[in-house]
Write a protein that holds these residues in place. Structure first.
Motif, short mmCIF file in Angstrom:
data_model
loop_
_atom_site.label_atom_id
_atom_site.label_comp_id
_atom_site.label_asym_id
_atom_site.label_seq_id
_atom_site.Cartn_x
_atom_site.Cartn_y
_atom_site.Cartn_z
N TYR A 1 0.82 -1.21 0.00
CA TYR A 1 0.00 0.00 0.00
C TYR A 1 0.86 1.26 0.00
O TYR A 1 0.67 2.18 -0.80
CB TYR A 1 -0.93 0.01 1.22
CG TYR A 1 -1.59 1.34 1.42
CD1 TYR A 1 -2.67 1.72 0.62
CD2 TYR A 1 -1.11 2.25 2.36
CE1 TYR A 1 -3.25 2.96 0.75
CE2 TYR A 1 -1.69 3.50 2.50
CZ TYR A 1 -2.76 3.86 1.70
OH TYR A 1 -3.32 5.09 1.82
N VAL B 1 2.63 1.92 -3.37
CA VAL B 1 1.73 2.39 -4.40
C VAL B 1 1.33 3.84 -4.14
O VAL B 1 1.40 4.69 -5.01
CB VAL B 1 0.46 1.52 -4.48
CG1 VAL B 1 -0.60 2.16 -5.33
CG2 VAL B 1 0.82 0.14 -5.02
N LEU C 1 2.31 6.75 -6.74
CA LEU C 1 1.17 7.21 -7.51
C LEU C 1 0.94 8.70 -7.32
O LEU C 1 0.77 9.45 -8.29
CB LEU C 1 -0.06 6.42 -7.05
CG LEU C 1 -1.26 6.41 -7.98
CD1 LEU C 1 -0.84 6.02 -9.38
CD2 LEU C 1 -2.30 5.44 -7.44
N PHE D 1 -2.42 2.59 -12.58
CA PHE D 1 -3.15 1.84 -11.57
C PHE D 1 -3.87 0.63 -12.15
O PHE D 1 -3.66 -0.50 -11.72
CB PHE D 1 -4.14 2.76 -10.87
CG PHE D 1 -4.67 2.23 -9.56
CD1 PHE D 1 -3.98 2.45 -8.38
CD2 PHE D 1 -5.87 1.52 -9.52
CE1 PHE D 1 -4.47 1.96 -7.17
CE2 PHE D 1 -6.36 1.02 -8.32
CZ PHE D 1 -5.66 1.25 -7.14
N LEU E 1 -2.38 -4.74 -4.89
CA LEU E 1 -1.47 -3.61 -4.79
C LEU E 1 -0.08 -3.97 -5.32
O LEU E 1 0.59 -3.13 -5.93
CB LEU E 1 -1.38 -3.13 -3.35
CG LEU E 1 -2.68 -2.50 -2.83
CD1 LEU E 1 -2.58 -2.18 -1.35
CD2 LEU E 1 -3.02 -1.24 -3.62
N VAL F 1 -0.24 -3.78 -9.03
CA VAL F 1 -0.23 -2.39 -9.45
C VAL F 1 1.18 -1.82 -9.38
O VAL F 1 1.66 -1.19 -10.31
CB VAL F 1 -1.16 -1.54 -8.55
CG1 VAL F 1 -0.96 -0.07 -8.82
CG2 VAL F 1 -2.61 -1.93 -8.77
N TYR F 2 1.82 -2.09 -8.28
CA TYR F 2 3.16 -1.54 -8.10
C TYR F 2 4.12 -2.07 -9.16
O TYR F 2 4.88 -1.33 -9.77
CB TYR F 2 3.70 -1.88 -6.71
CG TYR F 2 5.01 -1.19 -6.41
CD1 TYR F 2 5.06 0.19 -6.26
CD2 TYR F 2 6.19 -1.92 -6.30
CE1 TYR F 2 6.25 0.83 -6.00
CE2 TYR F 2 7.40 -1.29 -6.04
CZ TYR F 2 7.43 0.09 -5.89
OH TYR F 2 8.61 0.73 -5.65
N MET G 1 3.55 -0.33 -12.30
CA MET G 1 4.00 1.06 -12.26
C MET G 1 5.50 1.12 -12.51
O MET G 1 5.99 1.95 -13.28
CB MET G 1 3.72 1.67 -10.87
CG MET G 1 2.27 2.02 -10.63
SD MET G 1 1.99 2.91 -9.04
CE MET G 1 3.62 3.02 -8.39
#
Lengths: 177, 177
Positions: free
Chosen positions: A28, A31, A35, A136, B152, B155-156, B159
């Motif tokens: 968390y 990210v 982000l 995302f 997550l 997502v990371y 990214m």
DNA sequence: AAAGCATAGGTGATATGTCACGCAATGCCG
DNA sequence: CGGCATTGCGTGACATATCACCTATGCTTT
């Protein structure tokens, strides 16, 4: 990337976070950090807006009449009133919004989206949304979208439930102590 | 709370976010906003530390020897070097850390956790972790911890994969244009 | 209507964060 | 060894964010 001295021995009772929790927390944090950073960067360079600017414009754009009292705006985007006050003053100087006292209640300051502000927002939105999608959602397996929503909504509900204060309002004890 | 002009018609092709994505995004934004706010508040009032202070202290505390070069620290916590530079200077004034040139490479400034800094961190950690647990994990159904982590982490990973730059480093073109 | 609290904002000081540069210590190469 | 690009930081100016207060209105109650 951090905020994780939260790890340590998996002390079940109260002490730290257990292994799975640590993993979730770390993910968390990473990210969130990255982000926010990227969204700011992108908006700034593509549209000369900061993320906070964008938040304000967005809130106003969906507001009835493109205008909102400071307090309502603050509640909407989760800021302290004072922050909104300072921020909209600066945005007004850039002709993104303009502020004026309400006719009904003269304590109220209404913040209104200017035509220019609306144009800037409309120009910025596609790029921003695009970044969000790329950063995302492109990496998020479709079958995890649901669980993710559920998870975050549960977290939020609980935060509000035991929340010290509903939204981050600046509050003062009733004239005493 | 905002950042969601991202909604609109569920235009499948590229335009906005679809319904489920909107839901996830809104939940994410709300949690992020509120959580950061509360963590800051709690640390500030209980330990006289800001969240950034805490991040720095934490990073140093797990570093080998309780010391790290500015650049390494920046990479670790995901800041620009310049920010670290300013910040540790201020923290040094409060005797939380102290900085000094490295013996080997005299360009390097080593940031070191002071005894006092360590004490403050150790005093602050339990309360912080507690808040995280209460605000984040208490509301999170155990069966969703795994999916959340997975989500997550995906997502990371994505990214980073398409990331403009690995971590938010301040970069300059190789001496030209 | 006067007293008194409540509500909406604004302000100034100070802490933070970002950007664009500037400078010194190193590392390479011929 | 003499450039010269690279690497690691610090700095100053400026934008932001937060805190503690201060004021003006509005509302209620006597």
């Amino acid at each position: 990337m951090s905020r994780n001295a939260d790890g340590g021995a998996p002390t079940p009772e109260g002490g730290w976070l257990d292994g799975d929790q640590q993993r979730a927390w770390l993910a968390y944090i990473r990210v969130q950090l990255r982000l926010t950073y990227e969204m700011n960067r992108q908006l700034q360079s593509d549209s000369d807006l900061s993320l906070p600017d964008y938040d304000v414009l967005t809130a106003l754009s969906v507001a009835d009449g493109g205008l909102m009292p400071i307090t309502a705006l603050a509640a909407q985007i989760g800021w302290e009133r004072s922050r909104v006050s300072h921020h909209v003053r600066r945005m007004a100087a850039r002709d993104l919004v303009n502020c004026g006292p309400s006719a009904n209640d003269r304590r109220v300051t209404e913040v209104r989206l200017t035509p220019h502000g609306r144009k800037v927002l409309e120009a910025a939105a596609p790029g921003h949304v695009d970044l969000v999608r790329r950063l995302f959602f492109d990496g998020l397996p479709p079958e995890l979208v649901g669980p993710l929503s559920q998870a975050l909504e549960s977290v939020y509900a609980n935060m509000i439930a035991q929340g010290t204060l509903p939204p981050p309002v600046d509050w003062r004890p009733p004239r005493g102590e």
